[in-house]
Structure formats: structure tokens, C-alpha cells
Scaffold this active site. Structure first.
Site, PDB file in Angstrom:
ATOM      1  N   GLU A 447      52.924  37.432  36.858  1.00 44.65           N
ATOM      2  CA  GLU A 447      51.842  38.307  37.342  1.00 44.65           C
ATOM      3  C   GLU A 447      52.276  39.197  38.504  1.00 44.65           C
ATOM      4  O   GLU A 447      51.673  39.205  39.565  1.00 44.65           O
ATOM      5  CB  GLU A 447      50.620  37.453  37.707  1.00 44.65           C
ATOM      6  N   GLU A 513      50.352  31.101  29.218  1.00 48.48           N
ATOM      7  CA  GLU A 513      49.223  30.336  29.755  1.00 48.48           C
ATOM      8  C   GLU A 513      48.089  30.427  28.744  1.00 48.48           C
ATOM      9  O   GLU A 513      47.768  31.503  28.254  1.00 48.48           O
ATOM     10  CB  GLU A 513      48.757  30.875  31.113  1.00 48.48           C
TER      11      GLU A 513
END
Length: 1011
Positions: A447, A513
Site C-alpha cells: 500500500e 489480502e
């Protein structure tokens, strides 16, 4: 020399006098040391150090690195440890937001100055003698968060950033015989902190071990082990490239194979015929031993190295291990336990054993390199690892995505001043971990948007190694698709993944994820695993995440509890968003593990009354390697058990006859198939269940039942007592009271006094449409959208009419019915109808009519409050752990017993939990077996929650210790509770098929006292 704060805030100043990163091998003096695992070349400096805490750099002590500086009055502190868990500063949990946001105005690279804790450490080291000629003494810091300065005997030695890879410094020139002062200063925030905005608690200090290592004059500085497996897997070549300091040579031997011979360019090699290949199913490791010799031929050190022979990469467009397509059944794992990120080898080993037992085959190191022993253990136990660089700039990434998508503001993005620091982090991770067979992919971090720097990191990995490169962040910035060799996404619904794969098929697809397991969650995850079986390009994913991150605290009354964001007085924080684990904070399994183990099982069985079909999801293991046990039971009683010989090859299915015969006697039977370890494994003993499935067989009575099946004659119709304010119904052993004032069933007495009978209700029975919102429901705003159902449950108003309540009699029973208007829901109506029979059974029929525009319904059932002494629960239904309509695959039908006090799972925040699906009947009783029995209509199982608290008491508590002392037992039989959901926790809703249906709903169950 000191380090000025301007250097701490300089992204280009990330290391000074730090030694180059290298492999994580250890060297020994002789074979006895190797056998004992204790090297005389290494001294562990863990233990008690002198310590001084300063709130910011301006208050940090100066000159303490001088041996003459008196530190006797300083505090003692344990190393390794986070200073925030030793009484200094505050633990702070933050997810996306930078922890200083709103406190000080700083730009990327700059650091807070008013609040930036500085930890100063001192330890005196005694040396018997100075290093011999050519020898060196090196300080190794396994983890210092986030910037560390090192002095010895008053002399400046060096500086390093990167909290999660080792930093080494040569102390040789500064040491002397006798006492030596080692002094370190660790800054909490540095320029590197901008690259470490992971979703975790913010700590600082020396949190991993500290070592002093002696390097002989001829020393193996670095070791690179390469393995090439032949296309047909019949041979493998092991190549070793040693790098020495000092003049000398290396001899190497692969146990069971032979000596390695020079093959040119400084390499040694050997070919292994018929290799035993490493995989998660068979993590076999060869022992490589290296002998380091100086110029005279004298041995200076022995180096043992484990070697796994395996091939991993993208072949024919998919990820394969040893030629077979892999499905990642993985989990993301923070290094986090009772002492924060201070982890021991023993704790890590216990974690990996727990993962293996849950059928998990892969770990992503979210979002930084772990302790080196983690990789050693994954090698030994067999877990595939995505090794992730210590990089996350989520706070900047989030701001860009939410505003103008200006890629020029990305961090590191295309900013040249950050490039070398980021590449240094990748190189440090690679060099340390490169020889571990468990590492199958390198990850460029998490991220942090995209840009040229991350693309350069990917190219760095490729220039050094053949393993694929992973990075998900280019989803938001696709300018450099070469940053990842796989398509990686987060929290994409399974249906969307399937849709994407219809057109995007140029790379393997994984979910780095998925299944955000916050609180009571992990629903509908089977959708993903089914897709992995259907489409070879979808290769699984990694659950978020392994265990709740929480801190052990005590309530004002001394009660221990798990604290989360804000509980330590910190701000800003992100509350209980750290409670995402499939394991609790103490690393014991949560109820979600029941489903994880089932969905990730390597053998799946479809069970019928006469035959069963076994599908083998192993890559290399036949089902014949496991014992297969088939068990026949009826309502909790085992009738028979048999061993079934199976031999299903990997990736195939086969059908076998059931080795047991279901009786012809009418009833409900279960056939349970269990695959168990035949031999002890490192992670579980023989007999451990690896996979299991169950089938339910209903044998119906003949239409013209013989006398043996005839129902007993009913008891005489009960007596009806029409009072002014109450309607009573009574029989020989019971009394029921319905209140005209309250508009509800208010009393049920069962049994004569001589039998120990008495009152079984503590409050009026009422309809229930609400439960304490789960974390997922809070995430999409359920309390706001659906709060009217809470009002409807709390405040129904009975409908008065000419017939109030409605009372009907027939030859066998008396029926009393109440109709209700529902607060906050104009046009909605509910009714509760109670049919009381002569033996004291109350048959409940509950009806709900609601307008089309009514909000979604959380659940539909009843609330019965019974005496707190009824604290023992027995149920015939699905279990043993809690289960919901979208998380019941791992549950099995059986008769279970439990204590009511144990029915609320230990999620960080109390919420709806503890329910069971498929319940045929249940009893809540006291210690003498007296209490209440609930039953459903045949063929229409109910859901059941039994807790010491009402949904409203659960909802009001932020922590378990805030729940009131139990004064009742609360039963909530239900037609259905909405599924818990599981795609993610900040807006995703329960899949429609697991929501309560629209239109009129009717629920039937019965209640009867037991003695």
C-alpha cells in the site's frame, strides 16, 4: 559525534558505517558446537541495560557514550523490548493515519520534534583480550525501531534506519581489553518512519536481539545457495557461491550426496540424482556443511546450512512448485504477541504449528521481514512465504486516492531522494533471506501506490534472483505493470475476481489480502476457494490476518482484558481495527479457525448414504498416506466406526462405498469421514485430523406406521383461567401466565414443588429482530441504517382490540396470541402465538409482516430470559464452535455440551457471536438437570444463541470486562440470523443469499420444562 535532527529527517541518510547485508548463516568452531547449536563466535547481549527516556531529541542526554559518564542513576530496562511496554511513552495503534497526524505539521521526510521519544541505552562489555590479528568484532542489531546511533568508548561508530532488517557495525578499532562502553540512541520517528506506516501498534526501541560476533581473519562473509531442478524432476543441481574475507578456501559437502566440486566463477556444485524435493507437504531439508580454511589450510570455522531442493516459478502461465499448480491457502502474519513485536523462537514455532494444524500452507510477512528464525522454521515445517519489504506509506497513499490522484505526491513514488533508501531495504531483506526454500516470492512492500522506485525494486529482485516478484499497490497506479509478476488484489469479491479473469489472463491472480477477519467474521469465504478449484489462474490468497493485535491491560477493578486503540490514552488511533485475527491476541484459536481448517482442507469428501467421493487437493500426497475413518452416529451417539482404505492420487477424485450401513430405523443419522495422520509429524501427533466432512441421512417412517411408531396419546386439555389482567393455562405439572397488561407470556412454572419445579422465566417473552452489531455491520453503518429494528425489539406495542389477547381452545390445547406494532417501523406488524398442550409444551408461532421499504433485518426470533442458575447448555445441532449461515462449512451435526458463561467468544469488542445453526433441540439446565428444552419443527432447524446477556448489554460494552455480572440466562431461538460477512470490514455487506428473505416471515419452535 552526535547525529543532528536534520540528518534524522534526511531520506538520503539511511546508513552510515553500516556493514553490507549478507546471508543469515552462523559459523562455529567445531562439530560439537554445531551439534549443540551454540557458537563460541557469538555472544548474546540480551538482558538488562541502563536506560534513559527523553520525550524528544532536545531533552535527550549528551555525552553518555563516554565511559566516564555516570549512568548509575539511570533506569534498568530489558532488551529486547518495546519501551512503550516497559513504562515509557504510550503504545499507539494506528492503521492508515500517520501517528503524528494533527499533532505536528510535518511533510514527508520531516520528523516531529516536540514529541519524538528518544531511548538511550548503555551496556558495558568486558573483553578478556583484544581481537587477534585480522579478527573483527561486529555488533549485530536484529531490530531497532526506527533509527539507531551507535557509539563505543566515546567514539561514534555508525547509524542505521530500517526497523526490520539487521544492522551490523564493525567495533574492532574502538574496543580494548577490559571494560568497554556500548552506547546506543534510538529515535522513535525518523525519515524512515514515513516508510513504515503499517497497520500496527507504534513502538520503539531495541525490540529484537543484540549480538556481539567475532569474525575470524578468514571468514565466510556471505553464502549464496542456488538450486536447479531438472524439468523432469529426476535430478537437481546445488550451486554454492561463498564469499570470503581474508585469504583462504571453502570445502563443502551435501550430506547423503557428496562433496561439492569447483564449477567455475568461484562456485561449487553437485548434482543430486533422484532428489527428495522440498514442499509444504514434505519439507525435506538436506544438510550442507561448509568448512572454511585459511591460507595455510587451517580450519577457521564450520558453517551448517539447510538446503531445500525445490523449483518455484511461473510456468505455463501459472505459479507452480515442483511442476504442480499451487493454491495459496495463506494468512498474513504480523509478528505480534504478548510482548508486542518482541517474538521468541518458541512463540514463533508454536504459531507455525497452529497454522499447519489449520491447513494453512502459506504466510505473507505483513508488512516487513520477520526474525530470521521465522524463515528457518518455515523451511522446517513447510510453509510457503511471500517475503515482504519493510515499506508501507498508506497514509500518503490514502490521501492521494481520496483526493486528486496526483501521482507526483506518491511516496516513494518517483521522488529521487527516497530511491536508495527503499532499494536498501529490499536488498537487506533479500541478502539475509535468499537461501531459505520457504521464500517463494519477493514483495515490494504494501500500500505505497506505484512509481519508478518500486519498479526499480522489482528489477533489483529480478537481477538477484529467479523467484517471482509481488506488489499490489500498482492497482491504483498502473504506470509500471512490471512492478509485479502476478496480479495481486485486496478484498475483491470472488464474483468480481471471476469476472476480471474472463478478460485479464496474462498473469497469475492472487489476493494478497482477503477475508478480513475482524471480530465475528469470515463468512462466505468458500466462494474464493471454489473459484480456485474452477479457474487455474486464480491461485488463492492470504487471510487478513493471523492474530488480534492487542495489549494486556487491567480494568480499574483489576480484571485483565485486551486493550486496543485508545485504551492506553493515545491519540490519534484506530480503535479495535487491530482485532482482525483468526487467532486471539494470546494466539489461541478463535471460532473462525473451525471454518479456516475446513475450507483449506486438502481432502474434500462428498458423503452419501451408500457412497462417498474423495477429491484430493494435495499436490504430491496420495490419500493413502492418511488413515480414513468413517463414523456412523445418531443424535450424538456413535453406532459404528470403520476404517476405509483409499488411494486417491493428487489432483484427482475417486468414489468408494460407505463401509457402514445406515439402520432402517427412522431417525436422523450422520456419516462423518475423517482423514487422520498415520504417523507423528513435527506439527501434530498421529491421529490428528487433517480433513473431514459429514453427511446427514434422514430415514423416514413408513407412511402407514406400525404401532411401534404410533404417537402417544395426548395429555388432557389444560385448564384455561380467564382473569381480569391475566390469562392462565395450567395442567397437572405446569402453570403458564399471559399478561394482558404487559402483552406477553410472563410466567412458566414447570414441575411440582416436590420435584424441584419452579419459575422458568425472568422477564416477558418478546420478539427479537436485533443483535449487537458485528464489526462488519458497524463497518457499513448497520446501526444507522437498521437501528429501527433495535427500537422494534426494545419497544413493541401490543395491539389492543375487541379480542385481547386472542384466546382459542381445541380438544388438546389452549392458544393465546398477541399482536404488536413495532416502534420506528410504520406499517410493520408482528405476532406471538402460544399453543399450550396438556403436558406443558408451549408451541410458539412467531410472524412478521413488514413493508417493502423496511430496512434489512438483522435476525428474526425471540428473547427468553431464564434464571441464571440455568447455566448449562446442551444442544443437538451444528458445532462445536459458533456458526452462522455463511460460516457453517466446518461445523458438524452432533450433541454438544457447554457452559453458558463460555458462549461469548473473546473478540476484542463484544458483538453478536456465540450462535449455532442447524439446532434441532437444546436444553438449558441447572446443576441438577432442571430447566428448559427448546425444539424446532421436524426438518426446520433453528438457530440458537444462549448467553448471560441481552443483545443490548453486549452492544453497550466496549470490552468484555464492561459486561454486567450475569443475573440471567438469555435464550434467542431464531428462524435465521444474518450471516456475518467476510469480504472486508469497512463497507462490504453480507452476501444477499445469507440475508433474511423479504416478505412475510414465520418461525415455529416449542418450549417445555425438564426435570
Amino acid at each position: 559525534m552526535t547525529i543532528d535532527i536534520s540528518r534524522i529527517a534526511d531520506p538520503t541518510f539511511f546508513a552510515d558505517n553500516r556493514l553490507p547485508a549478507h546471508s543469515d548463516h552462523l559459523w562455529y568452531a567445531d562439530a560439537a558446537e554445531v551439534e549443540a547449536g551454540e557458537s563460541s563466535f557469538q555472544v548474546c547481549l540480551d538482558g538488562v541495560w541502563k536506560f534513559f527516556y527523553a520525550k524528544n531529541p532536545s531533552q535527550a542526554p549528551q555525552g553518555f557514550w563516554d565511559p566516564e559518564h555516570d549512568v548509575a542513576d539511570w533506569d534498568d530496562i530489558r532488551v529486547p523490548a518495546h519501551i512503550q511496554l516497559q513504562g515509557y511513552d504510550l503504545p499507539q495503534y494506528a492503521n492508515v493515519q500517520y501517528p503524528w497526524d494533527g499533532r505536528e505539521q510535518v511533510e514527508p521526510g520531516q520528523v516531529p520534534t516536540a514529541y519524538n521519544p528518544v531511548a538511550s541505552y548503555v551496556r558495558d562489555i568486558d573483553l578478556d583480550q583484544a581481537p587477534a590479528d585480522g579478527e573483527r568484532l561486529v555488533l549485530r542489531l536484529e531490530g531497532a525501531e526506527s533509527a539507531v546511533v551507535v557509539w563505543v568508548n566515546g567514539a561514534y561508530v555508525g547509524y542505521s534506519l530500517d526497523s526490520f532488517t539487521p544492522s551490523e557495525f564493525d567495533l574492532t578499532a574502538h574496543l580494548r581489553p577490559g571494560s568497554n562502553r556500548l552506547a546506543l540512541q534510538v529515535y522513535k520517528w525518523s525519515s524512515g518512519s514515513w516508510l513504515e506506516d503499517q497497520d500496527f501498534y507504534r513502538f520503539s526501541g531495541l525490540f529484537r536481539s543484540v549480538y556481539l560476533r567475532r569474525l575470524p581473519a578468514t571468514h565466510l562473509e556471505d553464502l549464496r545457495v542456488g538450486v536447479e531442478v531438472a524439468p523432469d524432476l529426476t535430478s537437481a543441481t546445488v550451486r554454492v557461491r561463498p564469499r570470503l574475507s581474508g585469504e583462504g578456501s571453502v570445502r563443502a559437502r551435501l550430506e547423503g550426496v557428496g562433496e561439492l566440486e569447483p564449477i567455475g566463477d568461484g562456485e561449487l556444485g553437485v548434482t543430486v540424482a533422484g532428489p527428495r524435493l522440498w514442499s509444504a507437504e514434505d519439507p525435506y531439508l538436506y544438510d550442507l556443511s561448509l568448512e572454511v580454511l585459511d591460507a595455510s589450510g587451517r580450519r577457521t570455522e564450520l558453517v551448517p546450512q539447510k538446503v531445500g531442493l525445490r523449483r518455484f516459478g511461473i510456468e505455463d502461465g501459472v505459479l507452480r512448485v515442483n511442476g504442480e499448480r499451487i493454491v495459496f491457502r495463506g494468512v498474513n502474519r504480523h509478528e505480534f504477541g504478548l510482548d508486542g513485536r518482541v517474538m521468541t523462537r518458541e512463540r514463533t514455532e508454536a504459531d507455525l504449528v497452529a497454522l499447519k494444524r489449520a491447513n494453512i500452507n502459506a504466510v505473507r510477512t505483513s508488512h516487513y521481514p520477520n526474525n530470521s528464525f521465522f524463515y528457518e522454521l518455515c523451511d522446517a515445517y513447510g510453509l510457503y512465504v511471500i517475503d515482504e519489504t519493510n515499506l508501507e506509506t498508506h497514509g500518503v497513499w490514502d490521501h492521494i486516492v481520496r483526493t486528486d490522484h496526483d501521482v507526483s505526491r506518491a511516496l516513494p513514488g518517483d521522488r529521487p531522494q527516497w530511491r536508495e533508501a527503499v532499494l536498501d531495504r529490499a536488498r537487506s531483506m533479500y541478502e539475509r533471506d535468499k537461501n531459505h526454500p520457504c521464500v517463494v516470492m519477493w514483495s515490494c512492500g504494501n500500500e505505497s501506490f506505484g512509481g519508478s522506485t518500486i519498479a526499480a525494486m522489482a528489477e533489483l529482485f529480478r537481477s538477484l534472483d529467479s523467484r517471482p516478484v509481488h506488489y499490489e499497490g500498482i492497482v491504483e497506479d498502473p504506470r509500471h505493470p512490471e512492478s509485479s509478476d502476478v496480479v495481486s488484489r485486496m478484498y475483491t469479491p470472488a464474483a468480481t475476481v471471476e469476472q476480471m479473469l474472463r478478460t485479464e489472463r496474462d498473469k497469475p491472480f492472487i489476493l494478497c489480502e482477503f477475508a478480513h477477519a475482524m471480530g465475528n467474521s469470515f463468512g462466505a469465504v468458500d466462494r474464493y476457494m471454489d473459484l480456485a478449484e474452477r479457474d487455474p489462474l486464480f491461485q488463492g490468497g492470504f487471510i487478513w490476518d493471523f492474530a488480534d493485535q492487542a495489549i494486556a491491560l487491567r480494568a480499574p477493578d483489576g480484571t485483565p482484558y485486551w486493550g486496543y486503540g485508545g485504551d492506553c490514552g493515545e491519540a490519534p488511533h484506530d480503535g479495535d481495527f487491530c482485532g482482525n485475527g483468526i487467532f486471539y491476541a494470546d494466539h489461541t484459536p478463535s471460532p473462525k479457525i473451525q471454518e479456516v481448517r475446513h475450507l483449506f482442507r486438502p481432502l474434500a469428501t462428498r458423503v452419501g448414504a451408500q457412497e462417498l467421493e474423495v477429491t484430493n487437493r494435495f499436490l504430491f500426497t496420495s490419500s493413502a498416506e492418511l488413515d480414513c475413518i468413517v463414523t456412523l452416529a445418531r443424535e450424538g451417539r456413535e453406532l459404528a466406526s470403520a476404517r476405509l482404505d483409499t488411494d486417491v492420487a493428487p489432483g484427482t477424485s475417486a468414489t468408494y462405498p460407505v463401509p457402514l450401513t445406515v439402520p432402517a430405523t427412522p431417525g436422523e443419522y450422520t456419516l462423518t469421514v475423517s482423514f487422520r495422520l498415520r504417523h507423528d509429524e513435527a506439527w501434530a501427533p498421529a491421529g490428528h485430523e487433517v480433513a473431514g466432512d459429514q453427511g446427514v441421512v434422514l430415514v423416514e417412517a413408513p407412511r402407514s406406521a406400525p404401532a411401534a411408531f404410533a404417537a402417544p396419546a395426548p395429555e388432557p386439555r389444560p385448564e384455561l383461567v380467564e382473569g381480569l389482567h391475566n390469562v392462565g393455562v395450567r395442567g397437572q405439572r405446569f402453570e403458564v401466565l399471559f399478561s394482558r397488561v404487559t402483552g406477553a407470556l410472563v410466567s412458566y412454572r414447570f414441575g411440582r414443588t416436590s420435584e424441584g419445579g419452579g419459575e422458568l422465566l425472568c422477564a416477558p417473552v418478546r420478539p427479537c429482530f436485533w443483535h449487537a452489531p458485528t464489526a462488519n455491520e458497524r463497518g457499513y453503518g448497520s446501526p444507522f441504517e437498521e437501528g429501527a429494528w433495535s427500537l422494534a425489539t426494545r419497544y413493541p406495542r401490543v395491539v389492543m382490540g375487541p379480542e385481547y389477547p386472542q384466546v382459542r381452545q381445541d380438544e388438546e390445547s389452549v392458544t393465546v396470541t398477541f399482536d404488536y406494532e413495532l416502534a420506528g417501523l410504520p406499517g410493520a406488524r408482528a405476532s406471538m402465538s402460544y399453543r399450550v398442550t396438556g403436558e406443558g409444551t408451549i408451541e410458539v408461532t412467531q410472524v412478521l409482516d413488514r413493508p417493502e421499504d423496511a430496512p434489512d433485518l438483522p435476525e428474526f426470533g425471540s428473547i427468553l430470559e431464564v434464571p441464571v442458575e440455568l447455566d448449562r447448555l446442551t444442544w443437538y445441532g451444528e458445532g462445536p464452535e459458533e456458526c452462522y449461515v455463511d460460516r457453517r462449512g466446518g461445523a458438524r451435526l452432533d450433541v454438544y455440551r457447554a457452559r453458558v458463561a463460555d458462549q461469548l467468544p473473546g473478540y476484542l469488542t463484544p458483538q453478536e457471536s456465540g450462535s449455532r445453526t442447524g439446532v434441532r433441540w437444546a436444553e438449558v439446565t441447572d446443576v441438577r438437570g432442571r430447566g428448559l428444552r427448546l425444539e424446532c419443527d421436524p426438518g426446520r432447524p433453528m438457530e440458537l444463541s444462549v448467553l448471560p446477556w441481552t443483545p443490548f448489554e453486549v452492544e453497550e460494552a466496549r470490552h468484555a470486562f464492561e459486561l454486567p455480572s450475569p443475573v440471567r440466562t438469555v435464550l434467542r431461538p431464531a428462524l435465521m440470523r444474518r450471516g456475518v460477512g467476510g469480504d472486508q470490514s469497512w463497507g462490504a455487506r453480507t452476501h444477499p443469499e445469507y440475508c433474511l428473505p423479504a416478505g412475510r416471515l414465520e418461525f415455529r419452535y416449542s418450549v417445555r420444562g425438564v426435570l
